[in-house]
Write an enzyme that holds these catalytic residues in place. Sequence first.
Site, PDB file in Angstrom:
ATOM      1  N   HIS A  71      -7.016   3.051   1.596  1.00  0.00           N
ATOM      2  CA  HIS A  71      -6.652   1.785   2.441  1.00  0.00           C
ATOM      3  C   HIS A  71      -7.569   2.012   3.972  1.00  0.00           C
ATOM      4  CE1 HIS A  71      -3.172   5.099   2.760  1.00  0.00           C
ATOM      5  NE2 HIS A  71      -3.160   4.500   1.896  1.00  0.00           N
ATOM      6  N   GLU A 113      -6.703  11.009  -0.469  1.00  0.00           N
ATOM      7  CA  GLU A 113      -7.172  10.302  -1.833  1.00  0.00           C
ATOM      8  C   GLU A 113      -7.130   8.392  -1.593  1.00  0.00           C
ATOM      9  OE1 GLU A 113      -9.426  10.286  -4.636  1.00  0.00           O
ATOM     10  OE2 GLU A 113     -10.119  12.372  -3.181  1.00  0.00           O
ATOM     11  N   HIS A 138      -8.841  -1.648   1.113  1.00  0.00           N
ATOM     12  CA  HIS A 138      -6.819  -2.009   0.817  1.00  0.00           C
ATOM     13  C   HIS A 138      -5.976  -2.246   1.743  1.00  0.00           C
ATOM     14  CE1 HIS A 138      -7.605  -1.769  -3.915  1.00  0.00           C
ATOM     15  NE2 HIS A 138      -8.813  -1.256  -3.415  1.00  0.00           N
ATOM     16  N   GLU A 174       0.823  -1.004   0.014  1.00  0.00           N
ATOM     17  CA  GLU A 174       0.314   0.179   0.042  1.00  0.00           C
ATOM     18  C   GLU A 174       0.622   1.191   0.281  1.00  0.00           C
ATOM     19  OE1 GLU A 174      -2.844  -0.484  -0.576  1.00  0.00           O
ATOM     20  OE2 GLU A 174      -3.433  -2.394  -0.657  1.00  0.00           O
ATOM     21  N   ASP A 196      -5.112  -8.426   1.049  1.00  0.00           N
ATOM     22  CA  ASP A 196      -4.715  -8.592  -0.879  1.00  0.00           C
ATOM     23  C   ASP A 196      -4.973  -9.480  -0.863  1.00  0.00           C
ATOM     24  OD1 ASP A 196      -6.422  -6.614  -0.268  1.00  0.00           O
ATOM     25  OD2 ASP A 196      -4.983  -4.653  -1.084  1.00  0.00           O
TER      26      ASP A 196
END
Length: 229
Positions: A60, A55, A156, A12, A161
């Site tokens: 996440h 954003e 996320h 991430e 993931d």
Amino acid sequence: MSSLREIILDTETTGLDPQQGHRIIEIGAIEMVNKVLTGKHFHCYINPERDMPFEAYKIHGISGEFLKDKPLFHTIANDFLKFIADSTLIIHNAPFDIKFLNHELSLLKRTEIKFLELTNTIDTLVMARSMFPGARYSLDALCKRFKVDNSGRQLHGALKDAALLAEVYVALTGGRQSTFKMIDKPNEINNLTVKCIEVQKIKRSIVVKPTKEELQKHKEFIDKILIQA
């Protein structure tokens, strides 16, 4: 016959382009040997030494405040590189993660460290495009296609993931082999959690259909990662 060690990996970040000052904030990597999830994984949050754009936060849910006391990349680099050494990396949209990882490695200014190469990765996005032309190729779409439970993926997360991608990758490559036995031995190393397991002896060249008990153990392992991540 030699063992095939693969690392399912995800990151991430604070944004889309490291050349614009964006950094990695989380790394999740899961070990698979001969298509068997061993239970060993690498997970770390990283202080990016910069703010968190809203954003990115919406994707996440990881805030700059949360990352303030997390380690800097240079403090976890050796452990990360040791974990992935001599292994094929399995990544969804590999150029993105490799670009960011190599940028972080370049900031170390250590000549002995080699950059990661796309030639040593398997990109599940490319695999899916080849196998299912015209379909949707996001991780969520592939989870739906292969009936992988991603109901807990509201945001996320690198380790979450990676766990889902492991399931998808096994499905893309035709199924899993044998089984594993979990042994919980957590060790804290520079804010990393490594869990050791004992892999049962298996016939490496034979793909076998998992039993109900094996499927349940496999599900419990994935659920454990999703809860901890």
